[in-house]
Every structure is written in structure tokens, then in C-alpha cells.
Design an enzyme around this catalytic site. Structure first.
Site, mmCIF file in Angstrom:
data_model
loop_
_atom_site.group_PDB
_atom_site.id
_atom_site.type_symbol
_atom_site.label_atom_id
_atom_site.label_comp_id
_atom_site.label_asym_id
_atom_site.label_seq_id
_atom_site.Cartn_x
_atom_site.Cartn_y
_atom_site.Cartn_z
ATOM 1 N N CYS A 257 -15.054 -18.667 -8.629
ATOM 2 C CA CYS A 257 -16.280 -18.021 -7.945
ATOM 3 C C CYS A 257 -17.481 -18.831 -8.520
ATOM 4 C CB CYS A 257 -16.501 -16.589 -8.103
ATOM 5 S SG CYS A 257 -15.454 -15.552 -7.242
ATOM 6 N N CYS B 63 -23.393 -6.952 0.459
ATOM 7 C CA CYS B 63 -22.863 -5.921 0.518
ATOM 8 C C CYS B 63 -23.943 -4.760 0.869
ATOM 9 C CB CYS B 63 -22.332 -5.345 -0.732
ATOM 10 S SG CYS B 63 -21.790 -3.785 -0.539
ATOM 11 N N ASP C 95 0.853 -1.271 0.009
ATOM 12 C CA ASP C 95 -0.030 0.076 0.128
ATOM 13 C C ASP C 95 0.756 1.427 0.060
ATOM 14 O OD1 ASP C 95 -2.382 -1.014 0.117
ATOM 15 O OD2 ASP C 95 -2.900 -0.413 2.354
HETATM 16 C C1 B12 Z 1 -7.874 1.768 -3.178
HETATM 17 C C2 B12 Z 1 -7.811 0.428 -2.376
HETATM 18 C C3 B12 Z 1 -9.275 0.334 -1.677
HETATM 19 C C4 B12 Z 1 -10.321 1.068 -2.032
HETATM 20 C C5 B12 Z 1 -11.164 0.509 -3.249
HETATM 21 C C6 B12 Z 1 -10.935 -1.232 -3.420
HETATM 22 C C7 B12 Z 1 -11.280 -1.471 -4.833
HETATM 23 N N1 B12 Z 1 -11.571 -2.916 -4.527
HETATM 24 O O1 B12 Z 1 -11.204 -1.001 -5.884
HETATM 25 C C8 B12 Z 1 -11.282 0.841 -0.809
HETATM 26 C C9 B12 Z 1 -11.138 1.955 0.264
HETATM 27 C C10 B12 Z 1 -12.801 0.747 -0.940
HETATM 28 C C11 B12 Z 1 -10.551 -0.505 -0.261
HETATM 29 C C12 B12 Z 1 -11.420 -1.257 0.420
HETATM 30 C C13 B12 Z 1 -10.791 -2.468 1.034
HETATM 31 N N2 B12 Z 1 -9.493 -2.937 1.109
HETATM 32 CO CO1 B12 Z 1 -8.213 -2.096 -0.160
HETATM 33 N N3 B12 Z 1 -6.795 -1.393 -1.504
HETATM 34 C C14 B12 Z 1 -6.718 -0.329 -2.099
HETATM 35 C C15 B12 Z 1 -5.278 -0.054 -2.590
HETATM 36 C C16 B12 Z 1 -4.743 0.768 -1.936
HETATM 37 C C17 B12 Z 1 -5.291 0.132 -4.142
HETATM 38 C C18 B12 Z 1 -6.273 -0.639 -5.149
HETATM 39 C C19 B12 Z 1 -6.424 -0.029 -6.277
HETATM 40 O O2 B12 Z 1 -7.307 0.855 -6.768
HETATM 41 N N4 B12 Z 1 -5.647 -0.164 -7.470
HETATM 42 C C20 B12 Z 1 -5.660 0.362 -8.504
HETATM 43 C C21 B12 Z 1 -6.702 -0.134 -9.590
HETATM 44 C C22 B12 Z 1 -6.526 0.434 -10.843
HETATM 45 O O3 B12 Z 1 -6.385 -1.579 -9.880
HETATM 46 P P1 B12 Z 1 -7.139 -2.765 -9.725
HETATM 47 O O4 B12 Z 1 -8.222 -2.448 -8.732
HETATM 48 O O5 B12 Z 1 -6.211 -3.887 -9.641
HETATM 49 O O6 B12 Z 1 -7.799 -2.669 -11.352
HETATM 50 C C23 B12 Z 1 -7.706 -3.514 -12.342
HETATM 51 C C24 B12 Z 1 -8.674 -4.390 -12.461
HETATM 52 O O7 B12 Z 1 -9.585 -4.769 -11.372
HETATM 53 C C25 B12 Z 1 -9.264 -3.896 -13.608
HETATM 54 N N5 B12 Z 1 -10.504 -3.168 -13.447
HETATM 55 C C26 B12 Z 1 -10.609 -2.346 -12.459
HETATM 56 N N6 B12 Z 1 -11.752 -1.595 -12.585
HETATM 57 C C27 B12 Z 1 -12.258 -2.073 -13.622
HETATM 58 C C28 B12 Z 1 -13.507 -1.512 -14.583
HETATM 59 C C29 B12 Z 1 -13.836 -2.222 -15.650
HETATM 60 C C30 B12 Z 1 -15.057 -1.998 -16.133
HETATM 61 C C31 B12 Z 1 -13.103 -3.233 -15.861
HETATM 62 C C32 B12 Z 1 -13.227 -3.969 -17.358
HETATM 63 C C33 B12 Z 1 -11.748 -3.577 -15.663
HETATM 64 C C34 B12 Z 1 -11.702 -3.026 -14.260
HETATM 65 O O8 B12 Z 1 -8.353 -3.293 -14.495
HETATM 66 C C35 B12 Z 1 -7.474 -2.624 -13.529
HETATM 67 C C36 B12 Z 1 -6.278 -2.825 -14.167
HETATM 68 O O9 B12 Z 1 -5.621 -4.301 -14.183
HETATM 69 C C37 B12 Z 1 -4.797 -1.708 -2.544
HETATM 70 C C38 B12 Z 1 -3.175 -1.655 -2.280
HETATM 71 C C39 B12 Z 1 -2.478 -1.750 -3.804
HETATM 72 N N7 B12 Z 1 -1.813 -1.022 -3.907
HETATM 73 O O10 B12 Z 1 -3.192 -2.404 -4.569
HETATM 74 C C40 B12 Z 1 -5.607 -2.127 -1.302
HETATM 75 C C41 B12 Z 1 -6.011 -3.658 -0.968
HETATM 76 C C42 B12 Z 1 -6.574 -3.929 -2.482
HETATM 77 N N8 B12 Z 1 -7.174 -3.688 -0.257
HETATM 78 C C43 B12 Z 1 -7.288 -4.570 0.885
HETATM 79 C C44 B12 Z 1 -8.181 -4.878 1.875
HETATM 80 C C45 B12 Z 1 -7.797 -5.724 2.684
HETATM 81 C C46 B12 Z 1 -9.277 -4.052 1.697
HETATM 82 C C47 B12 Z 1 -10.536 -4.298 2.567
HETATM 83 C C48 B12 Z 1 -10.660 -5.737 2.776
HETATM 84 C C49 B12 Z 1 -10.463 -3.429 4.133
HETATM 85 C C50 B12 Z 1 -11.386 -3.554 4.667
HETATM 86 N N9 B12 Z 1 -11.564 -4.702 5.735
HETATM 87 O O11 B12 Z 1 -12.286 -2.637 5.259
HETATM 88 C C51 B12 Z 1 -11.740 -3.651 1.873
HETATM 89 C C52 B12 Z 1 -12.404 -4.435 0.879
HETATM 90 C C53 B12 Z 1 -13.336 -4.039 -0.102
HETATM 91 C C54 B12 Z 1 -13.306 -4.532 -1.244
HETATM 92 N N10 B12 Z 1 -14.578 -5.556 -1.486
HETATM 93 O O12 B12 Z 1 -12.521 -4.456 -2.282
HETATM 94 C C55 B12 Z 1 -5.924 -5.462 0.104
HETATM 95 C C56 B12 Z 1 -6.774 -6.783 -0.330
HETATM 96 C C57 B12 Z 1 -6.105 -8.209 -0.014
HETATM 97 C C58 B12 Z 1 -6.687 -9.160 -0.784
HETATM 98 N N11 B12 Z 1 -6.822 -10.173 -0.170
HETATM 99 O O13 B12 Z 1 -6.951 -9.028 -2.046
HETATM 100 C C59 B12 Z 1 -5.055 -4.732 -0.380
HETATM 101 C C60 B12 Z 1 -4.200 -5.128 -1.542
HETATM 102 C C61 B12 Z 1 -4.085 -3.866 0.533
HETATM 103 C C62 B12 Z 1 -2.844 -5.162 1.001
HETATM 104 N N12 B12 Z 1 -1.687 -4.774 0.719
HETATM 105 O O14 B12 Z 1 -3.087 -6.000 1.485
HETATM 106 N N13 B12 Z 1 -9.399 -0.588 -0.748
HETATM 107 S S1 SF4 Z 2 -18.715 -14.914 -2.183
HETATM 108 FE FE1 SF4 Z 2 -17.941 -13.448 -3.805
HETATM 109 S S2 SF4 Z 2 -15.758 -13.744 -4.084
HETATM 110 FE FE2 SF4 Z 2 -16.745 -15.443 -2.794
HETATM 111 S S3 SF4 Z 2 -16.791 -17.235 -3.970
HETATM 112 FE FE3 SF4 Z 2 -18.762 -16.139 -3.939
HETATM 113 S S4 SF4 Z 2 -18.919 -14.640 -5.765
HETATM 114 FE FE4 SF4 Z 2 -16.581 -15.389 -5.419
HETATM 115 S S1 SF4 Z 3 -19.297 -2.085 1.694
HETATM 116 FE FE1 SF4 Z 3 -19.518 -3.849 0.469
HETATM 117 S S2 SF4 Z 3 -17.802 -4.243 -0.744
HETATM 118 FE FE2 SF4 Z 3 -17.277 -2.804 0.856
HETATM 119 S S3 SF4 Z 3 -16.279 -4.174 2.169
HETATM 120 FE FE3 SF4 Z 3 -18.382 -3.925 3.060
HETATM 121 S S4 SF4 Z 3 -19.388 -5.719 1.758
HETATM 122 FE FE4 SF4 Z 3 -17.329 -5.440 0.834
#
Ligand code: B12
Ligand code: SF4
Ligand code: SF4
Length: 313
Positions: free
Chosen positions: A128, A138, A74
């Protein structure tokens, strides 16, 4: 990329959360994961260094194998989940998090950029299937389509990252979540395989579960009890803002259950806090006094506005 387990186990035992309890996300119950992962990643770097040093090669070649690295969790603009998925550590669940078939999803990711060329593992297939439990559960409908999260709706974002007032439309759905949210992970069948972390730093601290006990924390209590924890990062104002939303939801729930004395007690605490913020002595929180206090809040600072909302529940 590396998976580092945090202290999350027996999850199903914790789903029946007591009606008077606030919910703090599992990931934040122990020491701040940024600190813990950093330490673990540095240990790994040391191991790699030691390994290179004991290689049976001449010192000239060894010197040319200069080990350079940068660790991150992060802390760098790197798509950690995407990298981990491509590196074969698991697949992205519909909630967008990485799932490993042996550990579930309740873990952190940490990584290391290095000049040492490692073999790349194959990506794992997605398992999944037809499940969509995470999407259904959610509370704010933040998972708008499989594998797509609208972060602005996610309780994790709203309670941790978002500054300022929490938008009205999400307050009821936030329920008892005072910091972060695990709902989409707790419901996921793959987390039946979640295992306990062996890292002592992740041991959950003894935070009070009671909403009222947390509400009574002063800023000093907050700073003291959350020392070294990720919770401290949000600061007392945001903590208080979140708790106020939880208090409002608690009032609504108690009202539905017709627990009128409890409703009165919780409203009295909210009313006392509002009076304190307004710099006036508190009175009994009867209907008249509450109405006057609300009318007199001319300066709707963030926490005050949330208290007014909670009193109106
Ligand atoms: C921003 C962020 C958040 C944001 C947004 C999360 C999200 N899912 O988008 C918020 C604040 C909501 C959040 C919440 C949480 N987070 Co967070 N978060 C991050 C962080 C810092 C960056 C993620 C990010 O935005 N990357 C940039 C985007 C562009 O990348 P991407 O999501 O991988 O997108 C790719 C694909 O998904 C796809 N894509 C994305 N959007 C779209 C849309 C379309 C239309 C298409 C076709 C494709 C596509 O293309 C992208 C490029 O390949 C990461 C750490 C990191 N540096 O990765 C932790 C991380 C993902 N978070 C983590 C955790 C633990 C959480 C929480 C569980 C915390 C909690 N308990 O409250 C929650 C879970 C919520 C959830 N369901 O995701 C862990 C996940 C561990 C794991 N098992 O995967 C991470 C990896 C941190 C860590 N170092 O451990 N988080
Ligand atoms: S709860 Fe969501 S992430 Fe887990 S197996 Fe079902 S669809 Fe996949
Ligand atoms: S608000 Fe929804 S997407 Fe975000 S951590 Fe809770 S259940 Fe997951």
C-alpha cells in the site's frame, strides 16, 4: 484458502455513474457468490479425491489417506482474510480487504479445512505504501485508521446487514448505493489488474440502472428478478428502505440542479408510496398535501419513516 474472481472488469469505465442511476455493488450483480463458490470448492474437493485415487500406491496405504474436508465461504466462524494473508495469497489493504498483485481485490475468498497437509506459502509484503485513496474516498469515513474499519459506518453493512432504520447521519453519505459499496476498491490502484472471471454464473444480470425503474418494482418483481442473487437475502423491506434513502438523495441532487419538474415527479412517486402505505388514495404531491401526509403518519413504520425523510430533502 482460494481466491475466486467475480465478474468485475473495466472498472474505471463504470466510475462515471449516470446521475439517474442507482448503484448495486459489483459483487452482487451475478449469482449469489455463496452458491457459486460452494460449487467451485466441491469441484476442487473432487479433484483432490481423484488425484489421491490415481496415486501409484497400494490400496491399503490409499485407504489410510482418507480425504476429509469441510468447505466454507462466509459460512463458518473463520477469519478468511487473515488466513489468506498468512497463506501468501496477498496483503491486507488499508481498506482491510485482501489484495493480490495480479488480481487486485475484487474477488471472493473460499476455503477448505482438510486433513491433507499442504505446504504453506510465505506471507506477501504489503504494497500500500503511502497511498491512502481508499480512506479518502470512503463516503462515510468508515476506514477510521489504516487497516481499521468501523463496520457500523460502512455502507456495505448499513445497506445489507443492518436491520431497522438507517441512522440519519449516514443517509446523505449513502448517495446512490442501494446495495453494498465498492468505492474503496474502485479507487484502489491495484484494481487496474482486476481480471474478468471465467465463471458464467458471475455474469452480471441486467438490472435496471434507473432509480425510478427500481423504485417501481413491486415485491413480486423484486423476488423474481433477484432469484439466486445475494440481493434477495435482504428482503423487500430493506431493499425498499435503501431505495428510499437513494430517492431522498436523488431529490436533493435534483433540487440543487434546479430541475424542479424532476423534483416534483420524484416527490410524487414518494408521496404515492406513502399514501399507499397509509391506505389512502393519492393526490397531487403539492406542498400542502405532503405536509398533511407527513403529519398524518402516526405509525412510523420503517419504510414510511424513510419516505418522510426523503420527502423532506
Ligand atoms: C463481517 C464482514 C464484513 C463486515 C465488516 C468488514 C470488515 N472489514 O471488518 C461488513 C458488512 C462491513 C463487510 C463489508 C464488505 N465485505 Co465482508 N466480510 C465479513 C466477514 C463475514 C467476516 C470478517 C470478520 O469480521 N472477521 C472477524 C475479524 C476478527 O477478523 P479480521 O477482520 O480479519 O480481524 C483481524 C485483523 O484485521 C486484526 N484486527 C481487526 N480489527 C483490529 C483492530 C485493531 C486495533 C488491531 C490492532 C487489529 C485488528 O486482528 C484480527 C485478528 O487477526 C468476511 C468473511 C470471513 N468469514 O472472513 C467477509 C469478507 C471479508 N467480505 C468481503 C467483501 C467482498 C466485502 C465487501 C467488499 C462487500 C461489498 N462490496 O459491499 C465490503 C467491503 C468493506 C470493507 N472495506 O471491508 C470478502 C473480502 C474479499 C477480499 N478481497 O478480501 C470476504 C472475505 C467474504 C468472502 N468470503 O469473500 N464485510
Ligand atoms: S487504495 Fe487503499 S488498499 Fe489500495 S493501495 Fe491505496 S491504501 Fe492500499
Ligand atoms: S463505506 Fe467505505 S469502507 Fe465501506 S465499502 Fe464503501 S468505501 Fe469501503
Amino acid at each position: 484458502m482460494l481466491i475466486i474472481k467475480n465478474e468485475q472488469q473495466n472498472l474505471y469505465a463504470f466510475q462515471d455513474i449516470h446521475a439517474h442511476s442507482a448503484v448495486i455493488s459489483w459483487y452482487a450483480k451475478g449469482r449469489d457468490y455463496h452458491k457459486v463458490l460452494r460449487k467451485q470448492l466441491l469441484l476442487l474437493a473432487q479433484k483432490i479425491q481423484d488425484y489421491i485415487e490415481q496415486l501409484p500406491i497400494n490400496s491399503c496405504l490409499k485407504n489410510s489417506l482418507q480425504f476429509n474436508y469441510r468447505i466454507f465461504t462466509d459460512s463458518a466462524p473463520i477469519m478468511e482474510v487473515e488466513l489468506a494473508q498468512k497463506g501468501g495469497l496477498g496483503w491486507r489493504g488499508k481498506h482491510t480487504l485482501l489484495i493480490n498483485p495480479s488480481f487486485g481485490s475484487l474477488f471472493f475468498l473460499g476455503g477448505m479445512l482438510t486433513n491433507i497437509p499442504f505446504a504453506v506459502d510465505d506471507a506477501m509484503p504489503n504494497h500500500c505504501g503511502t497511498c491512502n485513496k481508499c480512506m479518502q474516498i470512503c463516503p462515510t469515513q468508515a476506514i477510521i485508521a489504516p487497516y481499521q474499519l468501523d463496520a457500523r459506518k460502512c455502507i456495505s453493512y448499513l445497506t445489507i446487514e443492518h436491520d431497522g432504520a438507517i441512522p440519519l447521519e449516514y443517509r446523505a453519505a449513502i448517495g446512490k448505493h442501494v446495495y453494498g459499496c465498492d468505492e474503496c476498491q474502485l479507487v484502489c490502484p491495484w484494481n487496474k489488474f482486476a481480471k474478468k472471471s471465467l465463471i458464467a454464473d458471475f455474469k452480471p444480470r441486467n438490472y435496471p440502472q434507473s432509480i425510478i425503474e427500481l423504485w417501481l418494482w413491486t415485491e413480486q418483481n423484486f423476488l423474481h428478478k433477484t432469484e439466486g442473487s445475494a440481493i434477495r437475502r435482504i428482503g423487500y423491506q430493506k431493499w425498499r428502505r435503501n431505495l428510499t434513502v437513494v430517492m431522498g438523495n436523488y431529490v436533493r441532487e435534483l433540487t440543487k440542479q434546479n430541475k424542479l419538474q424532476d423534483v416534483h415527479n420524484v416527490k410524487q412517486l414518494l408521496f404515492d408510496a406513502l399514501s399507499n402505505l397509509n391506505g389512502i388514495n393519492t393526490n397531487e404531491a403539492n406542498e400542502n398535501n405532503i405536509e398533511n401526509a407527513i403529519l398524518n403518519v402516526n405509525n412510523h413504520a420503517m419504510v414510511k419513516e424513510h419516505i418522510v425523510w426523503a420527502l423532506e430533502q
